[in-house]
Design an enzyme around this catalytic site. Structure first.
Site, short mmCIF file in Angstrom:
data_model
loop_
_atom_site.label_atom_id
_atom_site.label_comp_id
_atom_site.label_asym_id
_atom_site.label_seq_id
_atom_site.Cartn_x
_atom_site.Cartn_y
_atom_site.Cartn_z
N ASP A 53 -1.16 1.65 -6.89
CA ASP A 53 -1.25 1.70 -5.43
C ASP A 53 -0.93 3.13 -5.03
OD1 ASP A 53 -1.06 1.03 -2.59
OD2 ASP A 53 -0.86 -1.04 -3.24
N HIS A 101 -4.00 4.61 -4.78
CA HIS A 101 -4.73 4.48 -3.52
C HIS A 101 -4.60 5.72 -2.65
CE1 HIS A 101 -4.67 -0.22 -3.68
NE2 HIS A 101 -5.22 0.33 -4.73
#
Length: 477
Positions: free
Chosen positions: A293, A327
């Site tokens: 992430d 991300h």
């Protein structure tokens, strides 16, 4: 005078973090660090760095072997670590030493004046049995306070704590244990998690006492790996961390935090690398992130619960880090209800085949709060799959909510070089709020496939090229 250990490989002139204040003192609002243009735009960051003082510890060692640690016995090793920490704290502080070798353990709880030191070649391998992280503790799950499984390494209302050394911390999370709590393949787990998340959100919306927000067994809400909670003078320096159940380094309501020279390798769901939440005076330096992430995600609580606690994340410096996979390189939000301000990023390298964005601001009309005064400069972006700069006021729950942010803006990007992306700038304001005061200076965005995407945004560009062509002047969309 007691001799003390010299922490970390860098000289003291480069060290930082304010030796100041319990979280109660954080309630007093600091004035905003003034935005400065030109060559002095890093001056506010230097002022923050001048306050940063990592903790130092008495020159005492507590080797876990002397407390009965057994590399073949997890229960004995866990007890030995607990006993060594207690003895160290009782003696007035020092180092609890994890010697070279593989040491299986359950959860660890740090106490004030204790440095957990992993020698070169040492590995702490953490159990994947959730029962080893009980009893439940006060924590935050996705920005909401609750009682849940203890993080793998936890501290509560402690001061002067550290995790140091070049050893390894292995969480062992994979799709057979912690990560499968987010999977939809097991309906018992999936339905239990969804019900727990809704129950927690409903309780927070009604300001239910935190002590009544009982999660734990049957709720399937994963703990973070490392979480100092309401602590001051925190240092994490040197280890390699792998296989986290969820967020990896997650200080909450802390002041004076240094995270330095850490290598994070955890590609699981929501495996953010370092998430300071409602923290003040934080340095993240020289770290290497490969995450599932955001590499760094700065947060301050979610929705009503974040506004209830009302503690911003502020005065945060990120420098000389490598972001390889995730991300976002540096993300702010989406849990930003307590506010985020005064974030300074410099001298980092980001990107590759699997990083989605370099700088990302994300919030929505349910969060409230604000995100402002952000500087992102002297960064090399190898390539990202989406925008180099992405700002979205439509993240998650999206538009139409009752608590839009008070402000999202005051962002400066200077001397950024990007080798490839879908967009240079992807900025999405909301019908009720523009993204304001975004300034892009002396940046070059190459191999951009779709140019810019600007909706309800105020952007000024000076000395900027996109695919080799100048893009200058004040623009509104």
């Amino acid at each position: 005078m007691i001799d003390e250990w010299n922490q970390g490989p860098r000289d003291m002139a480069r060290r930082s973090v304010l030796a100041g204040g319990l979280v109660a003192a954080m309630a007093a609002t600091l004035p905003l660090v003034a935005a400065v243009t030109g060559e002095d735009d890093w001056a506010p960051a230097r002022a923050i760095l001048a306050r940063i003082r990592p903790p130092r510890f008495p020159r005492r060692d507590f080797d876990i072997r002397r407390h009965g640690a057994d590399p073949a016995n997890q229960a004995k090793t866990s007890a030995a670590i607990r006993d060594a920490i207690a003895a160290c704290a009782k003696a007035g502080g020092g180092r609890v030493v994890i010697p070279a070798g593989l040491w299986p353990t359950g959860g660890i709880r740090l106490l004030s004046r204790v440095e957990l030191h992993l020698e070169d070649g040492a590995t702490l391998r953490f159990s994947t049995d959730p029962a080893n992280y009980l009893p439940m503790v006060l924590t935050r799950f996705e920005g909401v306070e609750c009682m849940n499984y203890a993080p793998l390494i936890y501290a509560h209302e402690a001061h002067d704590i550290a995790i140091t050394g070049k050893g390894r911390l292995e969480g062992q999370a994979d799709w057979t244990n912690w990560w499968n709590w987010i999977s939809r393949k097991d309906e018992v787990i999936s339905s239990g998690r969804r019900a727990a998340q809704k129950r927690l959100a409903d309780m927070a919306a009604k300001d239910a006492p935190v002590a009544d927000r009982i999660m734990g067994p049957g709720a399937y809400l994963r703990p973070s790996f490392i979480q100092p909670y309401n602590c001051r003078n925190v240092l994490i320096d040197g280890p390699t961390i792998t296989g986290s159940p969820m967020w990896v380094i997650h200080p909450v309501l802390c002041s004076n935090v240094t995270v330095r020279d850490v290598v994070i390798q955890s590609l699981g769901p929501n495996s953010d690398g370092c998430d300071p939440e409602s923290c003040r005076d934080v340095l993240i330096e020289g770290c290497d992130f490969t995450t599932g992430d955001d590499c760094i995600a700065i947060k301050s609580g979610r929705n009503r619960d974040g506004r209830r606690v009302a503690m911003p994340s502020e005065n945060i410096v990120v420098q000389q880090c490598r972001m390889r996979d995730g991300h976002g390189g540096v993300s702010l939000g989406s849990e930003a209800s307590g506010g985020i301000r005064n974030v300074f990023v410099r001298d980092c390298r980001m990107g590759g085949s699997d990083l989605l964005r370099a700088l990302r601001l994300k919030t929505n009309s349910y969060r409230g709060g604000y995100i402002e005064n952000i500087l992102f400069r002297d960064v090399v972006v190898d390539s990202v799959k989406e925008g180099v700069l992405e700002i979205s006021l439509l993240y998650g729950e999206g538009p139409g909510g009752p608590n839009p942010p008070r402000r999202v803006g005051g962002v400066t990007m200077r001397n950024v070089r990007s080798s490839g992306s879908l967009y240079a700038l992807d900025i999405q304001g909301d019908a009720s709020l523009k993204v304001d005061d975004v300034t892009i200076i002396d940046c070059a965005f190459d191999n951009v496939r779709k140019g810019n995407q600007l909706v309800r945004a105020e952007v000024e560009a000076r000395g900027v090229t996109i695919n080799g062509r100048a893009w200058n002047g004040l623009g509104q969309a």
